[in-house]
Write an enzyme that holds these catalytic residues in place. Structure first.
Site, short mmCIF file in Angstrom:
data_model
loop_
_atom_site.label_atom_id
_atom_site.label_comp_id
_atom_site.label_asym_id
_atom_site.label_seq_id
_atom_site.Cartn_x
_atom_site.Cartn_y
_atom_site.Cartn_z
N HIS A 148 -3.89 1.03 -13.36
CA HIS A 148 -3.63 0.27 -12.12
C HIS A 148 -2.13 0.09 -11.88
CE1 HIS A 148 -7.75 -0.80 -11.04
NE2 HIS A 148 -7.98 -0.75 -12.34
N GLU A 198 -0.79 -1.02 -9.28
CA GLU A 198 -0.52 -2.12 -8.35
C GLU A 198 -0.37 -3.47 -9.05
OE1 GLU A 198 -3.32 -0.65 -8.93
OE2 GLU A 198 -5.08 -1.88 -8.52
N GLY A 244 -12.72 0.37 -8.26
CA GLY A 244 -14.00 -0.24 -7.89
C GLY A 244 -14.80 -0.50 -9.15
N ASP A 288 1.78 -21.02 7.95
CA ASP A 288 1.14 -20.06 8.86
C ASP A 288 1.23 -20.50 10.32
OD1 ASP A 288 0.52 -18.92 6.48
OD2 ASP A 288 -1.57 -19.55 6.47
N CYS A 308 -7.94 4.61 -10.50
CA CYS A 308 -9.10 4.19 -11.29
C CYS A 308 -10.38 4.83 -10.72
CB CYS A 308 -9.17 2.67 -11.35
SG CYS A 308 -10.35 2.06 -12.56
N TYR A 309 -11.29 4.04 -10.16
CA TYR A 309 -12.51 4.62 -9.58
C TYR A 309 -12.14 5.67 -8.52
CZ TYR A 309 -16.98 4.82 -7.08
OH TYR A 309 -18.13 5.25 -6.47
N LYS A 321 0.52 -13.17 3.35
CA LYS A 321 1.29 -14.42 3.27
C LYS A 321 2.78 -14.17 2.99
CE LYS A 321 0.63 -19.04 2.73
NZ LYS A 321 -0.35 -19.81 3.53
#
Ligand code: XMP
Length: 526
Positions: free
Chosen positions: A172, A174, A58, A229, A85-86, A369
């Site tokens: 991070h 990710e 964050g 989609d 992180c945060y 997606k």
């Protein structure tokens, strides 16, 4: 086990741009993941029976006045937690450690020293590179925690308390810039014993059951746009309830080369549901006559689209109770309805008139997606549909600067087709790639197209002076269209595109390549 029947990892959103990415990364590892707001009370979090929690990063300092917090009971409830992180800093302060504004912020690629005998970072190289983005740092781990990683400026870049299943990293894992980040997430999922059952196959089975239960014997209507989609949503519903579904495809004349044929073939061959094709190009051109303002163009197209769809639905699916929409999870998160159910009732959609109030069926509202694409593949949709480039609702109209006329549409469509053909020939378009030739996410082009500006250019062809039009070629790479980089195409590819456009499209005598990224540009020109 979560409410979905799958082991679930909840990502607590602490204001990071990364929360969605974390959930995607977990799902890529076949564990179901959802994003929840940080102010959810512990009782509600626990009621979901999560296999684990990930506290996201964050932008705030934990000491800021309105810094996002979590219910502290969550940390002591016995649920395994990974703080990022945060999220790690929040764990530290709540559990009695120390977070300091060190005055030495770390941004970008950073060298990390790792305790390879730790649980979370086990067997990882002692020295590696990770992606950092922080100002504050944990300077003392809470009692019971062991420090498992550090950098030159951050003494506690990772900690763990294996007994309590609490883990934290300052970097991070990710993002793709942390090469071993995926391994960290993988190890966390293994440590917490999350079962890896989330697959395209399971997503389909679950949705098919839910759709059958909801719609019973009633009829549904679905607007196909040619995009992935709506195609996957329709295919799923068709799988569930077969010919109770009517699909409507509005050809507004602002489509890419051969688009109508592609949709007709894909849906004719795939499903036994009726496909209604409405040819409305003239109507749209009339509405666009004389319009040059991009916003007015968009509004007129949007309004006309609703009118045409409404007429078609009345004429061909008047008895439909449900409208199928291809809403995705990111839209759901952004509209703040992250905990809504799969089927929302009695909603007026996209400005449809009140007397057309359908109930909505949104079978993709839990999917990202990339998951939608996997489901599409599993359902047998052709790669040209599943992997096709995104295309804006207002179509080629926003790629024609100035007035949209039949003649200008023909020019931009022909040029656009050449751009795509040449990218395919160069192996850069995912929709046309097969087997080993499939380019990785970083190599393939996210979108490529031609833009027709409203200026003219002097040229010379066959010893004759020409006074024609330029075409601007745009090709970008991107992960999610929020940001984009112009594609570093080979000169040879660009040369072939330029030669073909000038040679094959009448009145075009010049080609330019747009090398603007997003930001500051946008992907489209209007
Ligand atoms: P921009 O131009 O804002 O586009 O960078 C981001 C992505 O959104 C697509 N786009 C649209 N998609 N309706 C859509 O369904 C629209 O009105 C629209 N406008 C832009 C664009 O092609 C890109 O992928």
């Amino acid at each position: 086990m979560g409410t979905t029947g799958h082991d679930t990892v909840l990502v607590v959103d602490l204001g990071a741009q990364y929360a969605q990415l974390i959930a995607r990364r977990v799902r890529e590892r076949h564990v179901y993941s959802e994003i929840v707001p940080h102010d959810l009370p512990a009782s509600e979090v626990l009621a979901r029976r999560p296999a684990g929690l990930i506290l996201s990063g964050g932008p705030q300092s934990v000491y800021a006045e309105h810094a996002p917090r979590i219910d502290p009971e969550i940390l002591t409830a016995g649920v395994p937690i990974l703080g990022i992180c945060y999220g790690q800093q929040l764990m530290a302060v709540e559990l009695g450690g120390e977070v300091t504004r060190t005055g030495r912020p770390e941004y970008g690629r950073t060298a990390l020293a790792v305790q390879s005998d730790s649980a979370l970072l086990r067997e990882q190289p002692a020295d590696q590179t990770v992606w950092m983005s922080h100002r504050d740092a944990v300077t003392r781990a809470p009692d019971g925690f062991r420090v498992i990683a550090s950098t030159a400026d951050t003494p506690v870049a990772g900690f763990e308390d294996v007994g309590r299943q609490l883990y934290g990293v300052q970097y991070h894992p990710e993002v793709s810039h942390t090469p071993l980040g995926g391994v960290v997430l993988d190890t966390f999922l293994t440590l917490i014993g999350a079962r890896r059952t989330w697959t395209a196959h399971s997503m389909i089975a679950q949705q098919v059951d839910a759709i059958r239960e909801t719609v019973g014997g009633d009829r549904l209507v679905c607007g196909l746009s040619g995009g992935v989609d709506s195609a996957v949503a329709a295919a799923l519903v068709s799988d569930a309830v077969g010919d109770q579904l009517t699909c409507v495809f509005v050809d507004h004349g602002l489509l890419r080369h051969d688009e109508r044929r592609l949709v007709e073939e894909a849906f004719g061959a795939y499903s036994d549901s009726g496909l209604v094709v409405i040819k409305a190009a003239d109507r749209f051109l009339e509405r666009l006559a004389g319009v040059v303002d991009p916003e007015v163009k968009r509004k007129r197209i949007g309004t006309e689209f609703i009118r045409v769809f409404e007429e078609a639905a009345r004429d061909h699916a008047g008895d439909a109770r449900f409208l199928v929409q291809g809403t995705l999870y990111p839209d759901v998160i952004e509209s703040g309805h992250g905990t809504a159910s799969t089927i929302k009732s009695h909603h007026n959609v996209g400005g449809l008139p009140a007397d057309m109030a359908f109930e909505l069926v949104e079978p993709l509202r839990w999917l990202f997606k990339d998951e939608v694409r996997r489901v599409g593949e599993e359902l047998g949709l052709p790669p040209e549909i599943v992997w096709r480039q995104p295309f804006p609702g207002p179509g080629l109209a926003v790629r024609i600067i100035g007035e949209v006329t039949a003649q200008r549409l023909a020019l931009v469509r022909a040029a656009d087709h050449i751009v795509l053909e040449e990218l395919r020939r160069a192996g850069l378009d995912r929709a046309a790639a097969t087997g080993d030739a499939v380019p990785g996410a970083a190599d393939h082009v996210w979108q490529s197209f031609a833009v027709l500006p409203d200026v003219r250019a002097v040229g010379v062809q066959g010893d004759q002076r020409t006074y024609g039009y330029p075409i601007i070629v745009r090709a970008v790479t991107s992960e999610d269209a929020m940001t984009a980089d112009f594609a570093r195409l080979d000169w040879d590819v660009l040369e072939r595109i330029a030669n073909r456009i000038v040679g094959e499209v009448d009145e075009i005598n010049r080609v330019a390549y747009d090398i603007t990224s997003k930001p500051p540009g946008t992907i489209e020109w209007e």
